[in-house]
Motif scaffolding. Structure first.
Motif: not given
Lengths: 199, 267
Positions: B197-198, B200-201, B203, B205, B208-209, B212
């Motif tokens: 989760s960290q 994913a957020s 920054g 790219s 990130s996906e 998730e």
């Protein structure tokens, strides 16, 4: 599994050198399945169980590590043989302490480690408690820095491990932590005196 | 007691870095100055205190390794069980109707639509093959060591290395992503979810996906609240541009299926 292999000399050298090399050497020994099985079999054959075997295997590693770093292992026997003799004596001592039965195989091992009496074991546990109490007066970061320094990690490694900007910062932190520890001992003469007598 | 002044001298003495002349002067001071002697004995006690810390850390490390090994053994057993079950399902397709009416049938459904099975079906171990990093980046060494430890199945060490990557490092999101996988290998699914989760957020790219996706899978495997995990899959399924859109849709379908609901009786 670890791809590294250690000869006797290389193992001792790596442990003495400290840092990552010590880590790799200890891991190599830890992953030796034959040695683990041998220790486990000895413990099981002497009224222990698998859990006891694992416990003694771990304790043996702790003793071996310290004996090598403190030059108590003279290198006259193979490391693995010496390690097994440590484990054998550890189990014998624990057994005696628990006063279950006497072991059948009390034969002296090459370069046998110091044998503990039950009183000695009790004394050592008390000592550990006092040492841990002193450690608890330090912050976690100080404990880590002093541990790494004592294990000969470089200041660069200490800095990287603790997210510090530079070697100089790590060096200053080490100095502050070590000074703090000594000042604590100086301010608590009772504890310092007790430890001096025991050590 | 002037410990500040003495400490560097004690260090130099014990490390053997004093010249013969300095060493002689040190020994003389030790013999003639009681305060100096007392300070040196405190220094020696301080070294013993550090030894206790070393012993406690090594003991904890050995326990971690032991846990990792037991975990790896269990994971292998689990993989064999899942594989066996998959084969069992194929070979016993003809008998499925009969099995489903009995307790064993219901149990089988539970296993195929249960959290563990769904996770095993979608989770893909990256083996850290993609962990290369920028050799000029400050944390490049840590990432390289983490990769090596991971490949040696020393997941505790790999996690230590990855956690040591500072938040300010450009490779921090990558470290978090692989930290999530490292936790997954040792069955620490709640921690894995948090790391993903960290990531994913964070920054980046590139991570990130997929972070998730793995956060949602870890949520499922950790046995978290179904609705909370479903919400994570729903968001990906609702976004056709998401890299895991199709997998998420498939997962949402399975989570909402009749069989999944039946399997809930046994979860």
């Amino acid at each position: 599994m670890s791809a590294l292999q250690f000869s006797n000399d290389a193992f001792v050298e790596a442990v003495k050198k400290g840092g990552r090399e010590r880590e790799a050497a200890i891991r190599w020994l830890y992953l030796d399945q034959d040695l683990r099985a041998k220790v486990g079999a000895f413990v099981r054959n002497n009224q222990g169980n698998q859990e006891d075997g694992t416990d003694i295997f771990h304790e043996g590693i702790l003793v071996l590590d310290r004996n090598i770093r403190e030059n108590r292992f003279r290198g006259e026997a193979p490391v693995k043989g010496y390690f097994f003799s440590i484990c054998r004596f550890l189990w014998m001592n624990r057994f005696r302490k628990q006063a279950k039965v006497s072991l059948m195989e009390p034969g002296a091992a090459p370069e046998q480690p110091d044998e503990d009496t039950p009183e000695g074991v009790f004394h050592r546990e008390e000592l550990k408690e006092v040492l841990r109490n002193v450690l608890n007066t330090l912050g976690e970061q100080c404990r880590k820095i002093l541990e790494m320094w004592k294990l000969s990690y470089s200041m660069a490694e200490i800095a990287a491990s603790l997210g510090m900007d530079s070697d100089a910062q790590a060096r200053k932190a080490k100095y502050r932590c070590h000074l703090g520890l000594m000042q604590h001992l100086d301010n608590n003469p009772g504890i310092a005196q007790l430890l001096k007598q025991w050590l | 007691m002037n410990l500040e002044l003495y400490l560097p001298q004690f260090e130099a003495y014990t490390e053997g870095t004093l010249s013969p002349g300095e060493r002689e002067a040190f020994d003389l001071e030790l013999a003639s100055n009681p305060e100096f002697k007392e300070a040196f004995s405190l220094y020696q006690v301080s070294l013993h205190v550090m030894e206790q810390q070393i012993e406690d850390t090594l003991r904890a490390t050995l326990k971690d390794w032991e846990k990792t090994h037991s975990g790896a053994d269990s994971a292998r057993t689990e993989a064999r069980i899942v594989s066996f079950r998959a084969r069992l399902v194929r070979y016993s397709a003809a008998a499925a109707v009969l099995l489903l009416v009995g307790v064993f049938g219901l149990s089988l459904v539970s296993r195929n639509y249960g959290n563990q099975s769904l996770y095993a079906r979608y989770y893909d171990d990256p083996a850290l093959g993609g962990l290369r990093g920028d050799p000029s980046a400050p944390a490049a060494g840590l990432l390289e060591e983490a990769k090596e430890a991971y490949q040696n199945q020393d997941f505790a060490l790999a996690a230590d290395k990855l956690r040591a990557v500072p938040q300010t490092d450009p490779q921090y999101p990558e470290a978090l992503y692989y930290l999530g996988h490292t936790y997954s290998q040792t069955g620490q699914y709640a921690e894995a979810q948090q790391a993903f989760s960290q990531a994913a957020s964070a920054g980046d790219s590139r991570f990130s996906e997929k972070s998730e996706w793995y956060a949602a899978l870890s949520c499922l495997r950790a046995g978290e609240d179904d609705a909370a995990c479903q919400d994570l899959f729903d968001r990906m399924a609702a976004n056709p541009d998401h890299s895991f859109h199709h997998q998420a849709k498939e997962m949402v379908r399975q989570l909402g299926s009749f069989w999944r609901k039946i399997s809930g009786v046994f979860r």
